[in-house]
Design an enzyme around this catalytic site. Structure first.
Site, PDB file in Angstrom:
ATOM      1  N   GLU A   1       0.901  -1.170   0.000  1.00 47.19           N
ATOM      2  CA  GLU A   1       0.000   0.000   0.000  1.00 47.19           C
ATOM      3  C   GLU A   1       0.932   1.210   0.000  1.00 47.19           C
ATOM      4  O   GLU A   1       1.641   1.438   0.977  1.00 47.19           O
ATOM      5  CB  GLU A   1      -0.894   0.030   1.251  1.00 47.19           C
ATOM      6  CG  GLU A   1      -1.515  -1.301   1.657  1.00 47.19           C
ATOM      7  CD  GLU A   1      -2.363  -1.931   0.582  1.00 47.19           C
ATOM      8  OE1 GLU A   1      -2.875  -1.197  -0.280  1.00 47.19           O
ATOM      9  OE2 GLU A   1      -2.503  -3.160   0.587  1.00 47.19           O
TER      10      GLU A   1
ATOM     11  N   CYS B   1      -1.971   9.508   2.359  1.00 49.21           N
ATOM     12  CA  CYS B   1      -1.679   8.985   1.020  1.00 49.21           C
ATOM     13  C   CYS B   1      -2.746   9.399   0.021  1.00 49.21           C
ATOM     14  O   CYS B   1      -2.483   9.500  -1.172  1.00 49.21           O
ATOM     15  CB  CYS B   1      -1.570   7.465   1.083  1.00 49.21           C
ATOM     16  SG  CYS B   1      -3.026   6.677   1.792  1.00 49.21           S
TER      17      CYS B   1
HETATM   18  N1  LIG Z   1      -1.584   3.444   0.391  1.00 51.43           N
HETATM   19  C1  LIG Z   1      -1.670   3.487   1.695  1.00 51.43           C
HETATM   20  O1  LIG Z   1      -2.476   2.802   2.309  1.00 51.43           O
HETATM   21  C2  LIG Z   1      -0.775   4.405   2.491  1.00 51.43           C
HETATM   22  C3  LIG Z   1      -1.172   4.758   3.774  1.00 51.43           C
HETATM   23  C4  LIG Z   1      -0.354   5.585   4.536  1.00 51.43           C
HETATM   24  C5  LIG Z   1       0.834   6.068   4.030  1.00 51.43           C
HETATM   25  N2  LIG Z   1       1.186   5.718   2.777  1.00 51.43           N
HETATM   26  C6  LIG Z   1       2.425   6.267   2.211  1.00 51.43           C
HETATM   27  O2  LIG Z   1       3.469   6.136   3.157  1.00 51.43           O
HETATM   28  C7  LIG Z   1       4.414   7.186   3.019  1.00 51.43           C
HETATM   29  C8  LIG Z   1       4.690   7.816   4.356  1.00 51.43           C
HETATM   30  O3  LIG Z   1       5.154   6.824   5.239  1.00 51.43           O
HETATM   31  P1  LIG Z   1       6.686   6.566   5.594  1.00 51.43           P
HETATM   32  O4  LIG Z   1       7.497   7.755   5.229  1.00 51.43           O
HETATM   33  O5  LIG Z   1       6.708   6.081   7.006  1.00 51.43           O
HETATM   34  O6  LIG Z   1       7.092   5.378   4.592  1.00 51.43           O
HETATM   35  P2  LIG Z   1       8.488   4.644   4.460  1.00 51.43           P
HETATM   36  O7  LIG Z   1       8.425   3.892   3.190  1.00 51.43           O
HETATM   37  O8  LIG Z   1       9.621   5.554   4.668  1.00 51.43           O
HETATM   38  O9  LIG Z   1       8.529   3.632   5.693  1.00 51.43           O
HETATM   39  C9  LIG Z   1       7.562   2.611   5.888  1.00 51.43           C
HETATM   40  C10 LIG Z   1       8.192   1.475   6.667  1.00 51.43           C
HETATM   41  O10 LIG Z   1       9.200   0.830   5.903  1.00 51.43           O
HETATM   42  C11 LIG Z   1      10.415   0.767   6.632  1.00 51.43           C
HETATM   43  N3  LIG Z   1      11.532   0.832   5.682  1.00 51.43           N
HETATM   44  C12 LIG Z   1      12.032   1.941   5.076  1.00 51.43           C
HETATM   45  N4  LIG Z   1      13.005   1.580   4.203  1.00 51.43           N
HETATM   46  C13 LIG Z   1      13.097   0.230   4.255  1.00 51.43           C
HETATM   47  C14 LIG Z   1      13.905  -0.756   3.578  1.00 51.43           C
HETATM   48  N5  LIG Z   1      14.833  -0.405   2.680  1.00 51.43           N
HETATM   49  N6  LIG Z   1      13.704  -2.068   3.858  1.00 51.43           N
HETATM   50  C15 LIG Z   1      12.760  -2.428   4.760  1.00 51.43           C
HETATM   51  N7  LIG Z   1      11.994  -1.539   5.442  1.00 51.43           N
HETATM   52  C16 LIG Z   1      12.162  -0.245   5.183  1.00 51.43           C
HETATM   53  C17 LIG Z   1      10.343   1.931   7.594  1.00 51.43           C
HETATM   54  O11 LIG Z   1      11.183   1.733   8.688  1.00 51.43           O
HETATM   55  C18 LIG Z   1       8.874   1.922   7.957  1.00 51.43           C
HETATM   56  O12 LIG Z   1       8.610   0.966   8.942  1.00 51.43           O
HETATM   57  C19 LIG Z   1       3.778   8.147   2.017  1.00 51.43           C
HETATM   58  O13 LIG Z   1       4.363   7.909   0.767  1.00 51.43           O
HETATM   59  C20 LIG Z   1       2.311   7.737   1.996  1.00 51.43           C
HETATM   60  O14 LIG Z   1       1.645   8.039   0.803  1.00 51.43           O
HETATM   61  C21 LIG Z   1       0.426   4.890   1.989  1.00 51.43           C
HETATM   62  O1  LIG Z   2      -2.579   7.890   4.515  1.00 50.57           O
HETATM   63  C1  LIG Z   2      -3.217   7.026   3.998  1.00 50.57           C
HETATM   64  C2  LIG Z   2      -4.495   6.493   4.540  1.00 50.57           C
HETATM   65  C3  LIG Z   2      -5.557   7.492   4.458  1.00 50.57           C
HETATM   66  C4  LIG Z   2      -6.931   7.102   4.898  1.00 50.57           C
HETATM   67  N1  LIG Z   2      -7.305   5.771   4.473  1.00 50.57           N
HETATM   68  C5  LIG Z   2      -7.881   4.854   5.263  1.00 50.57           C
HETATM   69  O2  LIG Z   2      -8.099   5.042   6.435  1.00 50.57           O
HETATM   70  C6  LIG Z   2      -8.258   3.556   4.579  1.00 50.57           C
HETATM   71  C7  LIG Z   2      -9.233   2.734   5.334  1.00 50.57           C
HETATM   72  C8  LIG Z   2      -8.604   1.635   6.118  1.00 50.57           C
HETATM   73  O3  LIG Z   2      -7.421   1.301   5.885  1.00 50.57           O
HETATM   74  O4  LIG Z   2      -9.306   1.057   6.952  1.00 50.57           O
HETATM   75  C9  LIG Z   2      -7.818   8.142   4.235  1.00 50.57           C
HETATM   76  O5  LIG Z   2      -8.355   7.846   3.154  1.00 50.57           O
HETATM   77  O6  LIG Z   2      -7.914   9.235   4.765  1.00 50.57           O
END
Ligand SMILES: NC(=O)c1ccc[n+]([C@@H]2O[C@H](COP(=O)([O-])OP(=O)(O)OC[C@H]3O[C@@H](n4cnc5c(N)ncnc54)[C@H](O)[C@@H]3O)[C@@H](O)[C@H]2O)c1
Ligand SMILES: O=CCC[C@H](NC(=O)CCC(=O)O)C(=O)O
Length: 490
Positions: free
Chosen positions: A247, A281
């Site tokens: 994700e 995100c």
């Molecule tokens: N699609 C979704 O559901 C969703 C939800 C929330 C956040 N996000 C995304 O997450 C990002 C923000 O979160 P973040 O900065 O904590 O993400 P990140 O990718 O920096 O880190 C996520 C996790 O991965 C670990 N990690 C980092 N590099 C690694 C490697 N090389 N090998 C293994 N593990 C590693 C980190 O320690 C952390 O636990 C944004 O890009 C946001 O869009 C996506």
């Molecule tokens: O930052 C990313 C997540 C944003 C959030 N999405 C959810 O909460 C998804 C639902 C779930 O995982 O249960 C949002 O859309 O604000």
């Protein structure tokens, strides 16, 4: 602050044996938490403990696993204020918002129970002889990686369905939010999960690498940046037997066309772009406004309302809409992103400014219609890029012109426009006249392109937590009434 036993391995809190790391409140840099990271050897112990716990946990009746998970839900409810405060302190998000995060964690349990039955339940169909049965089984030992922006809710969205399905878990939270992870694990411990069923390994990238590359895991459920997700995907190449759910981020468009209530449109734009200081995100990164009077009116109202957004400490009595970003570095990164857009021809309409030394920024709006080399990067903060358009189809095409595909939205009163947008847009979440943030846990949640690998989470998390097993069954070995031609059995 002194270090403490922050690794939960095989039902025990252990001191990490790696380097010390700490977490701070990004609003004032006060240290909140400090401990030694888990080493690769400690990660290995956690994987072994999870393997050892797998058979007994996975073989419990679903109702028995559910009893423990429901106890966790009760404990979450009882401790929700403490958890909301911890999330707020560690991320900078205001309390009104972190209370909803704690609430979403509680809500996840009932939703995951329903999804378990609906998505991975048992189905029996009669056959001419016997019956065909579909069941689902847990993968085994799975690793869960969480992001900092929802340090409670998003890892919980992997952990709860994984445990309900019968997997055992090793959780590696973001190094920016270890305190929230520790509090959550203490609640799992109190809920009475048998030892080894959930393990916590805290640390920076090295700990993450040790877990992600460990041969003993059967799957990895990741929420985080597209960059890390892509690295993990490369690392998993050639391992078709392992389940990988990614994700990741987005570069999400929001188009406005023919709205009667321009104030309502401004509200939905702000909720889409600036909630959580733009650190979701699903946040809108690109706003498409029509050329002409309506677009001008909305832009003027948007600038006025954005300028008036209240920013402040998580616990201010008069609650702010936006708190601090996660760190001084993240905030400085947003200033740099704004500067890069200016160099590419962007025109600042409302400047994003940074209170140096803290995570506080003001929201920014930048006109980018004339930017030719628009970078397809996720700017994970409160910076909204505006594009003016004269042709709806051209706007949709430009909205789709991204390698990401997480969320997209249309604000417009004409249903036919929405139906057209729905057909043409390329994203996993497509909304109409609602903000593009605030997705429902009762629906699948995932993106296409660089936003995910077609393993949607939330309601569909049940799908990647188990694999289907198809069986053809008959209670006794029975000779068929009619034998195949050419067979004689006497
Ligand atoms: N699609 C979704 O559901 C969703 C939800 C929330 C956040 N996000 C995304 O997450 C990002 C923000 O979160 P973040 O900065 O904590 O993400 P990140 O990718 O920096 O880190 C996520 C996790 O991965 C670990 N990690 C980092 N590099 C690694 C490697 N090389 N090998 C293994 N593990 C590693 C980190 O320690 C952390 O636990 C944004 O890009 C946001 O869009 C996506
Ligand atoms: O930052 C990313 C997540 C944003 C959030 N999405 C959810 O909460 C998804 C639902 C779930 O995982 O249960 C949002 O859309 O604000």
């Amino acid at each position: 602050m002194t270090t403490h036993a922050a690794q939960f391995i095989n039902g025990e809190w252990r001191l990490g044996e790696g380097a010390v790391f700490a977490s701070v409140n990004p609003a004032n840099n006060e240290e909140i938490w400090r401990a030694n990271a888990a080493t690769a050897e400690q990660v290995d112990s956690a994987v072994k403990a999870a393997r050892e716990a797998f058979y007994s946990w996975g073989e419990l009746a679903f109702e028995e696993r559910l009893t423990v998970v429901k106890r966790f839900a009760e404990l979450l409810k009882e401790n929700s204020e403490a958890l909301a405060v911890a999330i707020a302190q560690e991320t900078g998000k205001p309390l009104w918002e972190t209370r909803t995060e704690a609430g979403a964690m509680v809500g996840k349990i009932a939703i995951s129970e329903k999804a378990y039955h609906e998505r991975t339940g048992v189905v029996e169909n009669p056959m001419p002889v016997g019956r065909a049965v579909i069941r689902h089984k847990a993968h085994g030992v799975v690793a869960v990686f969480g992001p900092y922006n929802f340090p409670g809710h998003l890892p919980n969205g992997h952990i709860v369905p994984a445990l309900l399905a019968g997997n055992t878990v090793i959780f590696k939270p973001s190094e920016l939010t270890p305190y929230v992870a520790e509090l959550t694990l203490k609640l799992w411990e109190q809920a009475g999960l048998p030892k080894g069923v959930i393990n916590l390994v805290q640390g920076e990238v090295e700990t993450g690498k040790a877990l992600a590359s460990h041969k003993g895991i059967d799957g990895l459920f990741f929420t985080g940046s597209s960059r890390t997700g892509h690295l993990l995907h490369e690392q998993y190449a050639g391992q078709p037997g392992k389940i990988l759910a990614l994700e990741m981020g987005g570069n999400n468009p929001l188009i406005v066309k023919d709205v009667a209530d321009t104030k309502a449109a401004v509200h939905d734009i702000i909720q889409s772009a600036f909630i959580s200081s733009g650190q979701r995100c699903t946040c809108a990164r690109k706003l498409f406004l029509p050329e002409g009077e309506q677009g001008d009116v909305i832009l003027a109202q948007l600038l006025k309302a954005t300028k008036a957004i209240k920013i402040g400490n998580y616990d201010a009595e008069d609650q702010p809409f936006m708190g601090s970003m996660i760190s001084n570095n993240a905030a400085a990164g947003m200033v740099a992103a704004q500067q890069q857009l200016v160099e590419l021809g962007g025109e600042i309409l409302l400047e994003l400014t940074h209170t140096e030394g803290t995570g506080f920024v003001t929201p920014g709006i930048i006109e980018c219609t004339k930017v030719t080399d628009f970078p397809d990067d996720e700017h994970f903060g409160p910076l909204l890029k505006v594009f003016r358009y004269s042709d709806f189809d051209a706007a949709i095409e430009k909205a789709n012109d991204t390698s990401f595909g997480l969320s997209a939205g249309l604000l417009g009163d004409n249903q036919a426009d929405y139906e057209h947008f729905l057909r043409r847009s390329r994203a996993g979440i497509v909304n109409w006249n609602r903000p593009i943030t605030g997705a429902s846990s009762a629906a699948p949640f995932g993106g296409i392109g660089a936003s995910g690998n077609h393993r949607a989470s939330a309601y569909y998390a049940a799908d990647y937590c188990a694999y289907p097993v198809a069986s053809v069954e008959l209670d006794k070995v029975t000779l068929p009434g009619t034998l195949s031609p050419g067979l004689t059995i006497e």
